[in-house]
Design a protein around this motif. Structure first.
Motif, PDB file in Angstrom:
ATOM      1  N   ASN A 140      43.992  44.077  67.474  1.00  0.00           N
ATOM      2  CA  ASN A 140      44.129  44.004  66.013  1.00  0.00           C
ATOM      3  C   ASN A 140      44.695  45.287  65.415  1.00  0.00           C
ATOM      4  O   ASN A 140      45.318  45.252  64.355  1.00  0.00           O
ATOM      5  N   LYS A 141      44.514  46.418  66.097  1.00  0.00           N
ATOM      6  CA  LYS A 141      45.155  47.647  65.646  1.00  0.00           C
ATOM      7  C   LYS A 141      46.661  47.590  65.873  1.00  0.00           C
ATOM      8  O   LYS A 141      47.448  48.052  65.043  1.00  0.00           O
ATOM      9  N   PRO A 154      47.897  43.568  63.501  1.00  0.00           N
ATOM     10  CA  PRO A 154      46.910  43.065  62.529  1.00  0.00           C
ATOM     11  C   PRO A 154      47.153  41.612  62.126  1.00  0.00           C
ATOM     12  O   PRO A 154      46.204  40.885  61.836  1.00  0.00           O
ATOM     13  N   GLU A 158      45.114  38.659  63.847  1.00  0.00           N
ATOM     14  CA  GLU A 158      43.700  38.379  63.584  1.00  0.00           C
ATOM     15  C   GLU A 158      43.036  37.826  64.857  1.00  0.00           C
ATOM     16  O   GLU A 158      42.426  36.760  64.873  1.00  0.00           O
TER      17      GLU A 158
END
Length: 398
Positions: free
Chosen positions: A321-322, A325, A328
């Motif tokens: 997710n970093k 993003p 999700e």
């Protein structure tokens, strides 16, 4: 040894596609293969192609060892970078080791086409600098690969961001890579002429005697396999059979996302991995999922390894997710497995000086499947008494 825990995605998705009998009689054969995971399956395929009679035996239900826990990335890269391996063993041997891995990817594709196996996808591979301090050596690695004949391109940070959508400090884009499903690949390979060349599972071998004329294996139920040659394709459980200090055991973790409605991942669905230690890696699956792996730990015992699954799952989900993003990323299946690394990143393949008529196919490291193909070729040449100059690269005592 318990090699895995959790819910390996391939096992959940594919279940038990084929069944095999237990060994319930004494048998004799030209070659016995101990282990029916992806290594044993590839050795068996090559021996059959060479006209060698063989019998395969496994302690577990087929595929339920390390093979079901494999994330099944196919890369020519060895865990030790090419420029560093060159410093360790010389440029000629280092380049040859990398080139063999590259050829193995192409040969695996040819085998899948010949046998009619669908579990193979060609890909590109993106190796990015996780930290600014890694850029200098990653550029050295880029030059080493280019000189070795690989089709590679250096991407600046802004190019990575523009093309792949995440922040980095630069990356190597390689044209040669692939991905598979090692669990189903092994199962499908084992179906090749399985009536003529017998396969037995759930038949643990508890005693092995090597002698000048062959090898005798005895199962826990007292049945024997007498063979002229024995191939050990037991992977990380080799520590149960030889005392050589050749491998450090590690625990790795993997997570597969929930299924996405549409494919909106990243450009070309390239294989992605980075320079961190331990490194993070990502791939996609044919049914619209993202697989992430890494966060390795030193292996102490299965209980300690398994207790970390939930924690590692959260960390790996956060890692994805970093980077992306918009995905999700939501975990659905997660697991852990034991794997091994060697001092030079290379496998151990071939004969052992203390075990006459025994051959080892030990594809340690992050690209064990390509090593398994190399092992299958070398061992087949050794058994058929053909010259193979590459055996020196992977021998015991090197």
């Amino acid at each position: 040894m318990t090699l895995k825990a959790g819910y390996p995605f391939w096992l959940i998705k594919n279940g038990l596609p084929f069944t095999f009998p237990k060994l319930d009689q004494d048998i004799e054969t030209e070659v016995a293969i101990l282990g029916a995971g992806i290594s044993g399956a590839l050795v068996r395929y090559h021996l059959i192609q060479a006209g060698i009679e063989c019998v395969t035996v496994d302690a577990r239900t087929i595929g339920l060892g390390s093979t079901s826990a494999s994330t099944s990335l196919l890369q020519y890269e060895i865990d030790v970078p090419l420029y560093k391996l060159t410093e360790m063993i010389g440029r000629k041997d280092a380049e040859r080791a990398y080139q063999l891995c590259g050829e193995a990817i192409e040969k695996l594709e040819q085998i899948t086409k010949k046998v009619g196996i669908e579990y193979f996808e060609t890909k590109k591979s993106l190796y990015y600098a996780a930290y600014k301090k890694d850029v200098a050596w990653l550029k050295d690695e880029f030059e080493a690969r280019k000189q070795a004949g690989f089709k590679v391109k250096w991407l600046e940070p802004e190019e990575v961001k523009e093309q792949y959508g995440f922040e980095s400090h630069g990356a190597i884009l390689s044209q040669l890579a692939a991905q598979t499903n090692a669990y189903m690949l092994a199962h499908c390979l084992l179906q090749h002429k399985h009536k003529e060349h017998k396969i037995f599972d759930r038949s643990p071998v508890v005693d092995i005697k090597h002698h000048k004329n062959g090898v005798t294996l005895t199962t826990e139920t007292g049945y024997t396999i007498k063979a002229k040659k024995l191939v050990y394709a037991v992977g990380y459980e080799v520590v149960d059979f030889i005392k050589d200090d050749i491998v450090d055991l590690l625990s790795t973790y993997a997570v597969v996302s929930e299924q996405y409605n549409e494919r909106n991942f990243w450009k070309d669905d390239v294989l992605i991995w980075n320079t961190a230690d331990p490194y993070l890696y990502l791939r996609t699956t044919p049914d619209n999922r993202v697989l992430v792996g890494g966060r390795d730990e030193e292996f102490h015992d299965p209980a300690k390894r398994d207790k970390l699954i939930n924690h590692k799952t959260k960390q790996l989900a956060n890692d994805v997710n970093k980077l992306f993003p918009h995905l999700e990323f939501k975990p659905e299946f997660s697991w852990t497995g034991t794997f091994g690394s060697t001092k030079d990143g290379l496998p151990y393949i071939g004969e052992h000086p203390k075990l006459p008529n025994g051959y080892f196919a030990l594809g340690f490291g992050g690209n064990g499947i390509t090593f398994s193909l190399i092992a299958a070729e070398i061992i087949t040449d050794l058994i058929t008494e053909k010259d193979n100059k590459d055996v020196q690269l992977f021998k015991f005592g090197r």
